[in-house]
Write a protein that holds these residues in place. Structure first.
Motif, PDB file in Angstrom:
ATOM      1  N   ALA A  96      62.188  39.259  44.408  1.00  0.00           N
ATOM      2  CA  ALA A  96      61.228  40.220  44.962  1.00  0.00           C
ATOM      3  C   ALA A  96      60.374  40.833  43.855  1.00  0.00           C
ATOM      4  CB  ALA A  96      61.965  41.310  45.733  1.00  0.00           C
ATOM      5  N   VAL A  97      60.995  41.144  42.735  1.00  0.00           N
ATOM      6  CA  VAL A  97      60.265  41.736  41.611  1.00  0.00           C
ATOM      7  C   VAL A  97      59.261  40.737  41.033  1.00  0.00           C
ATOM      8  CG1 VAL A  97      60.567  42.548  39.227  1.00  0.00           C
ATOM      9  CG2 VAL A  97      62.015  43.456  41.032  1.00  0.00           C
ATOM     10  N   LEU A  98      59.587  39.457  41.022  1.00  0.00           N
ATOM     11  CA  LEU A  98      58.667  38.447  40.491  1.00  0.00           C
ATOM     12  C   LEU A  98      57.435  38.263  41.364  1.00  0.00           C
ATOM     13  CD1 LEU A  98      61.012  35.662  39.104  1.00  0.00           C
ATOM     14  CD2 LEU A  98      59.529  37.203  37.825  1.00  0.00           C
ATOM     15  N   ILE A  99      57.529  38.597  42.622  1.00  0.00           N
ATOM     16  CA  ILE A  99      56.386  38.462  43.518  1.00  0.00           C
ATOM     17  C   ILE A  99      55.274  39.443  43.127  1.00  0.00           C
ATOM     18  CG2 ILE A  99      55.627  38.829  45.905  1.00  0.00           C
ATOM     19  CD1 ILE A  99      58.342  37.666  46.770  1.00  0.00           C
ATOM     20  N   LEU A 100      55.648  40.622  42.693  1.00  0.00           N
ATOM     21  CA  LEU A 100      54.639  41.640  42.354  1.00  0.00           C
ATOM     22  C   LEU A 100      53.690  41.195  41.239  1.00  0.00           C
ATOM     23  CD1 LEU A 100      56.826  44.854  42.641  1.00  0.00           C
ATOM     24  CD2 LEU A 100      55.164  43.967  44.288  1.00  0.00           C
ATOM     25  N   PRO A 101      54.184  40.680  40.103  1.00  0.00           N
ATOM     26  CA  PRO A 101      53.241  40.231  39.074  1.00  0.00           C
ATOM     27  C   PRO A 101      52.376  39.058  39.520  1.00  0.00           C
ATOM     28  CG  PRO A 101      55.456  40.376  38.166  1.00  0.00           C
ATOM     29  CD  PRO A 101      55.562  40.646  39.627  1.00  0.00           C
ATOM     30  N   VAL A 102      52.923  38.185  40.358  1.00  0.00           N
ATOM     31  CA  VAL A 102      52.131  37.051  40.848  1.00  0.00           C
ATOM     32  C   VAL A 102      50.963  37.557  41.689  1.00  0.00           C
ATOM     33  CG1 VAL A 102      52.177  35.039  42.368  1.00  0.00           C
ATOM     34  CG2 VAL A 102      54.039  35.418  40.740  1.00  0.00           C
ATOM     35  N   ILE A 103      51.241  38.462  42.598  1.00  0.00           N
ATOM     36  CA  ILE A 103      50.172  39.040  43.421  1.00  0.00           C
ATOM     37  C   ILE A 103      49.175  39.799  42.545  1.00  0.00           C
ATOM     38  CG2 ILE A 103      49.657  40.763  45.203  1.00  0.00           C
ATOM     39  CD1 ILE A 103      52.355  39.956  46.502  1.00  0.00           C
ATOM     40  N   GLY A 104      49.689  40.566  41.593  1.00  0.00           N
ATOM     41  CA  GLY A 104      48.821  41.329  40.692  1.00  0.00           C
ATOM     42  C   GLY A 104      47.917  40.442  39.856  1.00  0.00           C
ATOM     43  N   MET A 105      48.466  39.354  39.325  1.00  0.00           N
ATOM     44  CA  MET A 105      47.653  38.441  38.517  1.00  0.00           C
ATOM     45  C   MET A 105      46.591  37.751  39.369  1.00  0.00           C
ATOM     46  SD  MET A 105      48.448  38.669  35.359  1.00  0.00           S
ATOM     47  CE  MET A 105      47.841  37.205  34.580  1.00  0.00           C
ATOM     48  N   TRP A 106      46.968  37.372  40.594  1.00  0.00           N
ATOM     49  CA  TRP A 106      45.985  36.769  41.496  1.00  0.00           C
ATOM     50  C   TRP A 106      44.847  37.746  41.767  1.00  0.00           C
ATOM     51  CZ3 TRP A 106      44.455  38.362  46.371  1.00  0.00           C
ATOM     52  CH2 TRP A 106      43.603  37.494  47.056  1.00  0.00           C
ATOM     53  N   PHE A 107      45.196  38.993  42.080  1.00  0.00           N
ATOM     54  CA  PHE A 107      44.176  40.011  42.357  1.00  0.00           C
ATOM     55  C   PHE A 107      43.292  40.239  41.133  1.00  0.00           C
ATOM     56  CE2 PHE A 107      42.753  44.435  42.378  1.00  0.00           C
ATOM     57  CZ  PHE A 107      42.039  44.449  43.560  1.00  0.00           C
ATOM     58  N   LEU A 108      43.891  40.340  39.960  1.00  0.00           N
ATOM     59  CA  LEU A 108      43.128  40.551  38.726  1.00  0.00           C
ATOM     60  C   LEU A 108      42.195  39.372  38.463  1.00  0.00           C
ATOM     61  CD1 LEU A 108      42.626  42.350  36.254  1.00  0.00           C
ATOM     62  CD2 LEU A 108      44.526  41.161  35.126  1.00  0.00           C
ATOM     63  N   TRP A 109      42.677  38.155  38.688  1.00  0.00           N
ATOM     64  CA  TRP A 109      41.859  36.956  38.497  1.00  0.00           C
ATOM     65  C   TRP A 109      40.663  36.941  39.453  1.00  0.00           C
ATOM     66  CZ3 TRP A 109      40.472  33.358  35.343  1.00  0.00           C
ATOM     67  CH2 TRP A 109      39.842  32.205  35.810  1.00  0.00           C
ATOM     68  N   LYS A 110      40.916  37.198  40.746  1.00  0.00           N
ATOM     69  CA  LYS A 110      39.842  37.198  41.740  1.00  0.00           C
ATOM     70  C   LYS A 110      38.820  38.293  41.429  1.00  0.00           C
ATOM     71  CE  LYS A 110      39.730  34.731  44.877  1.00  0.00           C
ATOM     72  NZ  LYS A 110      39.073  33.442  44.975  1.00  0.00           N
ATOM     73  N   ASN A 111      39.289  39.461  41.039  1.00  0.00           N
ATOM     74  CA  ASN A 111      38.383  40.557  40.730  1.00  0.00           C
ATOM     75  C   ASN A 111      37.544  40.239  39.488  1.00  0.00           C
ATOM     76  OD1 ASN A 111      37.566  43.226  41.592  1.00  0.00           O
ATOM     77  ND2 ASN A 111      38.373  43.914  39.623  1.00  0.00           N
ATOM     78  N   THR A 112      38.166  39.626  38.494  1.00  0.00           N
ATOM     79  CA  THR A 112      37.434  39.254  37.280  1.00  0.00           C
ATOM     80  C   THR A 112      36.374  38.202  37.592  1.00  0.00           C
ATOM     81  OG1 THR A 112      39.359  39.773  35.923  1.00  0.00           O
ATOM     82  CG2 THR A 112      37.687  38.364  34.929  1.00  0.00           C
ATOM     83  N   GLN A 113      36.709  37.237  38.440  1.00  0.00           N
ATOM     84  CA  GLN A 113      35.714  36.240  38.853  1.00  0.00           C
ATOM     85  C   GLN A 113      34.535  36.906  39.566  1.00  0.00           C
ATOM     86  OE1 GLN A 113      38.102  33.471  41.205  1.00  0.00           O
ATOM     87  NE2 GLN A 113      37.602  31.888  39.717  1.00  0.00           N
ATOM     88  N   PHE A 114      34.840  37.837  40.449  1.00  0.00           N
ATOM     89  CA  PHE A 114      33.790  38.549  41.184  1.00  0.00           C
ATOM     90  C   PHE A 114      32.856  39.282  40.218  1.00  0.00           C
ATOM     91  CE2 PHE A 114      32.355  42.570  43.060  1.00  0.00           C
ATOM     92  CZ  PHE A 114      31.572  42.093  44.097  1.00  0.00           C
ATOM     93  N   VAL A 115      33.443  39.990  39.264  1.00  0.00           N
ATOM     94  CA  VAL A 115      32.638  40.766  38.302  1.00  0.00           C
ATOM     95  C   VAL A 115      31.779  39.826  37.457  1.00  0.00           C
ATOM     96  CG1 VAL A 115      32.801  42.234  36.252  1.00  0.00           C
ATOM     97  CG2 VAL A 115      34.196  42.738  38.249  1.00  0.00           C
ATOM     98  N   ARG A 116      32.344  38.724  37.005  1.00  0.00           N
ATOM     99  CA  ARG A 116      31.576  37.784  36.187  1.00  0.00           C
ATOM    100  C   ARG A 116      30.415  37.188  36.967  1.00  0.00           C
ATOM    101  NH1 ARG A 116      34.828  33.428  33.544  1.00  0.00           N
ATOM    102  NH2 ARG A 116      33.010  33.282  32.207  1.00  0.00           N
ATOM    103  N   ARG A 117      30.661  36.840  38.235  1.00  0.00           N
ATOM    104  CA  ARG A 117      29.593  36.248  39.052  1.00  0.00           C
ATOM    105  C   ARG A 117      28.510  37.285  39.356  1.00  0.00           C
ATOM    106  NH1 ARG A 117      32.786  32.932  43.523  1.00  0.00           N
ATOM    107  NH2 ARG A 117      31.096  31.416  43.500  1.00  0.00           N
ATOM    108  N   ALA A 118      28.909  38.501  39.639  1.00  0.00           N
ATOM    109  CA  ALA A 118      27.928  39.560  39.898  1.00  0.00           C
ATOM    110  C   ALA A 118      27.094  39.833  38.641  1.00  0.00           C
ATOM    111  CB  ALA A 118      28.625  40.833  40.369  1.00  0.00           C
ATOM    112  N   ASN A 119      27.737  39.836  37.487  1.00  0.00           N
ATOM    113  CA  ASN A 119      26.996  40.033  36.235  1.00  0.00           C
ATOM    114  C   ASN A 119      26.043  38.879  35.963  1.00  0.00           C
ATOM    115  OD1 ASN A 119      28.097  42.523  35.656  1.00  0.00           O
ATOM    116  ND2 ASN A 119      29.709  41.706  34.345  1.00  0.00           N
TER     117      ASN A 119
END
Length: 150
Positions: free
Chosen positions: A42-65
């Motif tokens: 259960a604890v390992l699921i949290l970093p996986v979700i967090g990394m996915w969210f961080l990756w998607k958000n970073t892609q969004f910011v890069r594309r918007a820039n």
């Protein structure tokens, strides 16, 4: 530039946090009991979700820039014409006026990514972050030639 540094620092702190949480999950799994293995998974699921969210958000910011840079090169970035309060905040009535113009521009050219970009900026100035993000996502999709649902 300050926003980029803040984003990079926040992302780095999150990555460190994800590594620490992930290592705790692995330690729990290595304990070998049913309860600790379950909690570890259960604890390992949290970093996986967090990394996915961080990756998607970073892609969004890069594309918007990238869109902002392209629009700037064309001379089409929206000009900051907003009135400000003595404290430096955007005047709400001024933001509403600009928003009305940007919305009309977008309704007149609904397939133009540039109008959606400018509408996203107007939403942001009006402090409507969810709609600003959706408008920017639409601008990115139109720019990339992807179909967009209304």
């Amino acid at each position: 530039m300050r926003a980029k540094i803040s984003y990079a620092v926040t992302a780095a702190v999150l990555v460190v946090y994800f590594v620490l949480v992930g290592s705790r999950g692995v330690m729990l799994i290595q304990s070998g009991t049913v309860v600790t293995v379950t909690f570890g998974a259960a604890v390992l699921i949290l970093p996986v979700i967090g990394m996915w969210f961080l990756w998607k958000n970073t892609q969004f910011v890069r594309r918007a820039n990238a869109l902002a840079a392209e629009l700037d090169a064309e001379g089409g970035l929206p000009v900051d014409e907003l009135r400000r309060t003595p404290g430096g905040r955007i005047d709400r009535d001024s933001a509403d006026e600009v928003f009305a113009r940007r919305k009309a521009e977008t309704e007149a050219a609904p397939e133009d990514w540039r109008s959606w970009f400018r509408l996203a900026v107007a939403y942001h100035d009006a402090r409507d972050t969810p709609r600003a993000r959706k408008a920017m996502q639409r601008a990115i999709a139109l720019h990339d030639g992807r179909t967009v649902d209304a």
